[in-house]
Design a protein around this motif. Structure first.
Motif, PDB file in Angstrom:
ATOM      1  N   PRO A 157       0.797  -1.238   0.000  1.00 54.38           N
ATOM      2  CA  PRO A 157       0.000   0.000   0.000  1.00 54.38           C
ATOM      3  C   PRO A 157       0.827   1.284   0.000  1.00 54.38           C
ATOM      4  CG  PRO A 157      -0.726  -1.529   1.724  1.00 54.38           C
ATOM      5  CD  PRO A 157       0.602  -2.003   1.246  1.00 54.38           C
ATOM      6  N   ALA A 158       2.152   1.192   0.124  1.00 51.27           N
ATOM      7  CA  ALA A 158       2.969   2.373   0.376  1.00 51.27           C
ATOM      8  C   ALA A 158       3.237   3.186  -0.885  1.00 51.27           C
ATOM      9  CB  ALA A 158       4.290   1.965   1.011  1.00 51.27           C
ATOM     10  N   ASP A 159       3.466   4.482  -0.666  1.00 53.97           N
ATOM     11  CA  ASP A 159       3.930   5.379  -1.732  1.00 53.97           C
ATOM     12  C   ASP A 159       5.445   5.313  -1.891  1.00 53.97           C
ATOM     13  OD1 ASP A 159       1.372   7.161  -2.242  1.00 53.97           O
ATOM     14  OD2 ASP A 159       1.583   7.003  -0.071  1.00 53.97           O
ATOM     15  N   LEU A 160       6.138   5.062  -0.783  1.00 54.28           N
ATOM     16  CA  LEU A 160       7.603   5.034  -0.760  1.00 54.28           C
ATOM     17  C   LEU A 160       8.045   3.806   0.017  1.00 54.28           C
ATOM     18  CD1 LEU A 160       7.988   8.750   0.355  1.00 54.28           C
ATOM     19  CD2 LEU A 160       8.432   7.931  -1.963  1.00 54.28           C
ATOM     20  N   VAL A 161       8.978   3.046  -0.547  1.00 56.13           N
ATOM     21  CA  VAL A 161       9.451   1.816   0.088  1.00 56.13           C
ATOM     22  C   VAL A 161      10.975   1.820   0.066  1.00 56.13           C
ATOM     23  CG1 VAL A 161       9.530  -0.708  -0.043  1.00 56.13           C
ATOM     24  CG2 VAL A 161       7.404   0.510  -0.573  1.00 56.13           C
ATOM     25  N   LEU A 162      11.591   1.730   1.244  1.00 57.57           N
ATOM     26  CA  LEU A 162      13.046   1.655   1.366  1.00 57.57           C
ATOM     27  C   LEU A 162      13.418   0.331   2.007  1.00 57.57           C
ATOM     28  CD1 LEU A 162      13.919   5.249   2.667  1.00 57.57           C
ATOM     29  CD2 LEU A 162      13.639   4.454   0.308  1.00 57.57           C
ATOM     30  N   ASP A 163      14.235  -0.443   1.304  1.00 54.00           N
ATOM     31  CA  ASP A 163      14.698  -1.744   1.777  1.00 54.00           C
ATOM     32  C   ASP A 163      16.181  -1.608   2.085  1.00 54.00           C
ATOM     33  OD1 ASP A 163      14.753  -4.448   2.356  1.00 54.00           O
ATOM     34  OD2 ASP A 163      14.922  -5.085   0.258  1.00 54.00           O
ATOM     35  N   LEU A 164      16.547  -1.642   3.367  1.00 51.91           N
ATOM     36  CA  LEU A 164      17.888  -1.287   3.814  1.00 51.91           C
ATOM     37  C   LEU A 164      18.776  -2.519   3.924  1.00 51.91           C
ATOM     38  CD1 LEU A 164      16.947   1.282   6.618  1.00 51.91           C
ATOM     39  CD2 LEU A 164      17.083   1.626   4.140  1.00 51.91           C
ATOM     40  N   HIS A 165      19.879  -2.496   3.184  1.00 52.22           N
ATOM     41  CA  HIS A 165      20.837  -3.593   3.129  1.00 52.22           C
ATOM     42  C   HIS A 165      22.244  -3.043   3.337  1.00 52.22           C
ATOM     43  CE1 HIS A 165      18.284  -6.876   1.272  1.00 52.22           C
ATOM     44  NE2 HIS A 165      17.505  -5.818   1.100  1.00 52.22           N
TER      45      HIS A 165
END
Length: 372
Positions: free
Chosen positions: A161-169
């Motif tokens: 549902p998000a407008d912004l998605v950050l996947d931290l690696h």
């Protein structure tokens, strides 16, 4: 902050695993940002960034400075977090089957398109709502048997549902660098400038279905399938690589969290003035032009160029040394570019990945452009 603890189906009777979700702002407010850390569970810099990000968000929430809603998942992979082999943490691959935890996410584009086609019209905002609803329906319908499949399904349901998605690696040893889809390059460049990224790597399809593409590719595919309807690319998703595995410190975590806050302020999720956008440290390049450097033989690894070095075509980046004879085998780049990542291992087996050079000419022509 509202905390939810989601139960994951147990692998064995009597074993309980949970996914902790922390929410800030008013439920349902827009824009909605989703941030998760350590899907590769042995990559800790993202966790440290989230520790500091949570403190910033708590203060901003108390001050009424959250315009939208933010979802944090501080530990996105409780399965990998517990995996130890003789004391060593194995968090990138599932020990049950050897699969990478950030590969093989369900490709939902076709299922979303089939569900949403009849709901689309001329109102772009209504189309966005319809696509989000169809994406959640498709995720709900996913079959899940293994613990990793249940985890992937749970993460998708939170992020879709998000407008912004950050996947931290993070990488083994690396500069900050980002991966995102080519159509999202503008926002990728903005985020990269805030984070001081040394490389921004773009692809239409990177291969192997990582998490960030699982939440954005449905938008691209629905737009391509129904060109007669206005379908915005309403979700920006990005994989953020926070340096190397050993780069875990309060100083870097605090700086990374502050940069994420400024990015969210620019996107309207958070109130406040982020100040001028820093100058970008890199130009976006094709992921296919990221040259993987591999060891041709086994031996001691001696790097000849440091991280961040600009290397030329044919230049030696490392040597692999035979410990018995002292014979040295050069590892060279085929084109000029930036050495943005390298292994922390100092003994290599034949074919082992040693480094990555961000170039400008595609050198990877297969369907899988990411590291295993």
């Amino acid at each position: 902050m509202r905390t939810e603890v989601l139960d994951l189906p147990p692998e064995l009777p009597g074993l309980r695993r949970t996914l902790t979700v922390q929410r800030f702002g008013e439920p349902g407010a827009r824009p909605l940002a989703y941030v998760q850390a350590s899907l590769h569970a042995d990559e800790i810099p993202g966790m440290m960034a989230v520790v500091h990000l949570r403190e910033l968000l708590l203060r901003m929430e108390r001050d009424g400075r959250i315009n939208g809603e933010i979802i944090l998942v501080p530990v996105a992979n409780p399965l990998g977090l517990q995996q130890r082999v003789l004391g060593g943490h194995i968090g990138r691959f599932d020990l049950a089957d050897g699969l990478n935890f950030n590969r093989g996410f369900p490709a939902l584009g076709e299922a979303v398109a089939e569900r949403v086609g009849a709901r689309l019209g001329e109102d772009a905002d209504a189309n966005v709502q319809a696509i989000r609803a169809a994406a959640l329906e498709a995720a709900e319908g996913l079959a899940a048997v293994t613990p990793a499949e249940h985890l992937k399904k749970a993460l998708l349901r939170l992020a879709l549902p998000a407008d912004l998605v950050l996947d931290l690696h993070c990488d083994s040893e690396a500069l900050v660098h980002l991966y995102t889809l080519t159509p999202l390059s503008d926002l990728g460049a903005e985020l990269g400038a805030e984070l001081g990224a040394g490389a921004l790597l773009l692809a239409d399809v990177s291969g192997d279905d990582p998490f960030d593409e699982a939440v954005t590719r449905p938008w691209v595919e629905v737009a391509a399938r129904f060109p007669e309807h206005p379908v915005p690319l309403a979700c920006f998703s990005c994989t953020v690589e926070f340096r190397g595995t050993q780069d875990v410190a309060d100083s870097t975590g605090a700086a990374d969290a502050a940069a994420i806050v400024r990015f969210l302020q620019r996107r309207g999720v958070l109130a406040g003035d982020p100040g001028p956008l820093p100058a970008s440290l890199c130009e976006a390049t094709e992921l296919a032009a990221s040259e993987p450097l591999s060891a041709p033989v086994a031996g001691i690894v001696a790097f000849r160029r440091d991280l961040g070095a600009r290397v030329g075509a044919g230049e030696t980046v490392a040597e692999v040394i035979d410990p018995y004879s002292g014979a040295r085998t050069a590892v060279t780049a085929t084109q000029g570019g930036l050495l943005f990542a390298r292994t922390s291992a100092r003994f290599a087996m034949p074919g082992q990945r040693l480094g990555k050079v961000a170039g400008t000419v595609p050198v990877q022509r297969g369907s899988k452009l990411l590291s295993p």
